[in-house]
Design an enzyme around this catalytic site. Structure first.
Site, short mmCIF file in Angstrom:
data_model
loop_
_atom_site.label_atom_id
_atom_site.label_comp_id
_atom_site.label_asym_id
_atom_site.label_seq_id
_atom_site.Cartn_x
_atom_site.Cartn_y
_atom_site.Cartn_z
N SER A 270 0.84 -1.21 0.00
CA SER A 270 0.00 0.00 0.00
C SER A 270 0.86 1.25 0.00
O SER A 270 2.04 1.21 0.36
CB SER A 270 -0.90 0.03 1.24
OG SER A 270 -0.24 0.67 2.32
N ASP A 271 0.26 2.38 -0.35
CA ASP A 271 0.95 3.65 -0.15
C ASP A 271 0.83 4.03 1.33
O ASP A 271 0.08 3.41 2.10
CB ASP A 271 0.39 4.73 -1.08
CG ASP A 271 1.40 5.84 -1.32
OD1 ASP A 271 2.36 5.96 -0.53
OD2 ASP A 271 1.24 6.61 -2.27
#
Ligand code: BGC
Length: 722
Positions: A270-271
């Site tokens: 994920s970011d």
């Protein structure tokens, strides 16, 4: 090196010994010491404790040094029950200690081989400090220069972006399919941000995105496909909504697009805090629901926040997240750890003692200098450049003697080694009288008057203006993409002196340069050119190097034209640019055309294109054609031409762009030299997505060859696809 079968067996064996909590721990990525940036329990469980408990599988930001990485790795290996080593990750975007031009700049080189070399150097330097995964390349197509992150990618063109994507992945990972992974000198690449992040409405970061399925496929996906095909080990979903759901929580984005359509089998990370942000998006009522949605969408690793550790065990117990899904994520993560070689040697990337001799090594600086030369774009030149030998230069403006040339998204601890423009020009033996006159936003007391006086005393003014590194990059969007007002005041004042003016513009995005185009004798877009900025720029200004950079992004004339890009649709009422018609696609108060088009960039040489020809006027569906042309250097200066090939599909089931780049070649030519250049046209360059599927339609295609995307320079040919 272990075979894939061996790795598979080892992964299954390890997985069978893991508790649910240990599996979930592999899915958590801590952001340095800030393990629990949002909602965690940092007081009772500091980083080292979490590692020892097996609750962290990877770390971003932490190791400054091989020694620090080794210290943390030792805890994972010696204190956690199963001793599974950590992956250390970092945003190594355009260099680690040696900084290269920003990616928007290096894409202007149209030189994928040199960009590959730059990412190889980045990997070589970063791996000395224990870092084994780069959050790069950033592949977001950007058509809106207000968006600060335009600086991080390859600009507006899917084909150029795809070529750069491939080059960067090959550089980081040491060849096709990650061949170099595990050799201790290469690192895993992470394609980001999947997908559509660059289409943020109004150019405001993190903003909503609306993309039709055909545009998504034809414009935003190709570079990711190229990166996947080159063997990228990981992918980062974007912050934005795609069809109403943020990518980290979207089964459509992660499963349908990324896994099924693109065929990606690696790790999805994920970011920063993107799992937690699902709540702010209005997609989950609380942390538990956020974790549930992201895990079920198929996210493998949560970056920076700690929702997976806290919520997933219960969610699995309750049957809301299948344990098989957790197992699959952990299989992928462990597989990557084996491929990186750390399961066999956890300290493979820790090279204490080698860091200093590797960073900014002469051969690294040589790549940085060359790439900065090739990345700068000569936008205008009426003959003021190259500078006359021995000229007395008034070097004015805030970027004249500034080391702020590295740009956003770099964490070099050696910024003081950046070469300034002043230093570069002095090394060439020019008499340089320097006066910054202003900072980026304010006048230094009496600065403009002093600059005017210097201009009066000198042969030529080099006006070094632009942005500082905080003005582009993440969360650095601008409503007015102009050169700051005080610098414009300086520019007007020195131009009024009447000496030749050469503008050198430092920037992280296209700026509005209309005034400079009208009033300066030459304009060189330097971008953020990196550690070797001053050397490379003075090589170009002095004529020791010849500019060859071509814009990877359109420079508009005005804010009102944005978004403006060369590969647009024709509309039903295209304007020819000259007539006074009313009911055509145009503005009342300004032209449609950009100030500087995509592909534009001048040279000190002059090139002529002749004998453009196609190997045939017909192409079979499974066939190929060759376009050939002669390119001649008709000047007495050696130089590099960048031949560009654009295609247009004349009529199709959905409208296709007026032209699309589909090939290019850098051609080095001595004075008077002529070379025949050949570029292939293959069916994959002709297919498009109609919103439901990829199609290859029979019909007529126009081929345009030239040195820029601008119409009047292009040689036209035609062929039909059977
Ligand atoms: C950015 C990513 C970056 C991450 C970690 C985020 O804010 O969007 O591109 O990789 O931070 O630094």
């Amino acid at each position: 090196m272990r075979t894939p079968e061996e790795i598979k067996t080892r992964v299954e064996e390890l997985l069978s010994r893991m508790t649910l909590e240990e599996k979930i721990g592999q899915m958590v990525q801590s952001a340095g010491t800030d393990t629990t940036a949002i909602g965690g329990d940092v007081k009772t469980s500091p980083l080292e404790g979490l590692i020892a408990e097996g609750k962290i599988g990877s770390i971003i930001y932490m190791p400054d040094s091989a020694a620090m990485a080794r210290h943390l790795q030792r805890i994972a290996v010696e204190k956690s029950r199963l001793g599974i080593p950590l992956i250390f990750c970092q945003d190594v975007i355009h260099g680690f200690q040696t900084i290269f031009p920003i990616p928007l700049a290096w894409s202007c080189s149209f030189d994928p081989d040199l960009v590959q070399r730059a990412t190889e150097v980045s990997a070589k330097e970063a791996t000395r400090a224990g870092i084994m995964l780069a959050f790069a390349p950033m592949l977001d197509i950007a058509r809106d220069p207000r968006w600060g992150r335009i600086s991080e990618g390859a600009g507006e063109d899917p084909y150029l972006d795809s070529r750069m994507a491939r080059a960067e992945v090959l550089g980081y990972q040491g060849g096709e399919g990650g061949q170099g992974l595990g050799d201790g000198e290469h690192m895993a690449a992470c394609l980001k941000h999947f997908v559509g992040y660059g289409a943020a409405e109004a150019g405001r970061d993190y903003n909503t995105v609306e993309i039709s399925p055909s545009t998504l496929h034809n414009v935003y996906l190709p570079a990711f496909q190229a990166g996947v095909d080159a063997g990228a080990a990981s992918v980062m979903p974007s912050f934005n909504l795609v069809d109403g759901v943020s990518s980290a929580a979207s089964p459509y984005v992660l499963q349908e697009l990324l896994r099924k359509e693109l065929g990606f089998e690696g790790v999805i990370v994920s970011d920063y805090a993107a799992v937690f942000e699902v709540i702010a998006h209005g997609l989950a009522a609380d942390e538990r629901e956020a974790a549930e949605r992201c895990a079920n969408a198929g996210l493998d690793i949560e970056m920076a926040t700690d929702l997976f550790n806290r919520e997933l065990p219960k969610l699995v117990m309750e049957g809301k997240v299948p344990e098989s899904l957790i197992d699959d994520a952990v299989r992928r993560i462990l597989t990557l750890k084996f491929r990186l070689g750390i399961m066999d040697d956890p300290y493979l990337y820790m090279h204490e003692g080698e860091e200093e001799k590797t960073y900014l090594a002469p051969e690294h600086l040589a790549v940085a200098r060359r790439l900065a030369q090739e990345s700068a774009v000569l936008l205008k030149n009426d003959g003021a450049l190259p500078l006359r030998k021995g000229a007395k230069i008034a070097l004015v403006g805030p970027c004249a003697d500034s080391r702020d040339q590295l740009g956003p998204w770099q964490f070099s601890k050696r910024a003081e080694r950046t070469v300034t423009l002043k230093e570069g020009l002095e090394e060439k033996g020019f008499a340089v009288l320097c006066e910054p006159a202003t900072t980026i936003h304010e006048e230094l007391v009496g600065g403009i008057n002093r600059a005017v006086k210097l201009a009066q005393d000198c042969d030529v003014v080099v006006l070094a203006v632009g942005e500082d590194m905080t003005m582009s990059g993440e969360a650095s969007c601008r409503q007015e993409i102009c050169v700051p007002a005080i610098q414009m005041e300086l520019a007007r004042a020195v131009a009024a002196v009447g000496k030749p003016v050469v503008a050198v513009v430092t920037c992280g995005r296209p700026l509005l340069l209309d005034w400079f185009d009208k009033n300066a004798n030459a304009v060189l877009c330097a971008w953020f050119a990196g550690t070797e900025a001053g050397h490379a720029l003075s090589d170009l200004l002095s004529g020791e190097a010849n500019p060859s950079g071509k814009l990877s992004v359109t420079f508009p004339r005005s804010m009102g034209q944005i978004p403006l890009y060369y590969n647009h649709m024709n509309t039903g009422r295209p304007w020819n640019g000259v007539s006074d018609e009313k009911f055509v696609s145009r503005y009342l108060d300004g032209p449609n055309t950009p100030l500087y088009p995509f592909g534009h960039g001048l040279s000190y040489s002059a090139f002529r294109l002749t004998e453009a020809a196609l190997s045939s006027g017909e192409m079979a569906r499974d066939g190929a054609l060759t376009v050939s042309a002669k390119v001649k250097n008709v000047s007495d200066v050696p130089g590099t031409a960048v031949l560009q090939m654009y295609l247009r599909d004349v009529a199709a089931r959905i409208a296709r762009p007026v032209k699309e780049l589909k090939g290019f070649a850098r051609v080095d030519l001595a004075p008077g030299e002529e070379k025949t250049v050949e570029l292939p046209i293959t069916p994959d360059l002709l297919r498009f997505h109609d919103g439901r599927e990829w199609v290859l339609e029979p019909g007529r295609f126009v081929v345009m060859l030239g040195f820029s995307s601008a119409d009047d320079q292009l040689e036209k040919l035609e062929f039909s696809l059977a």
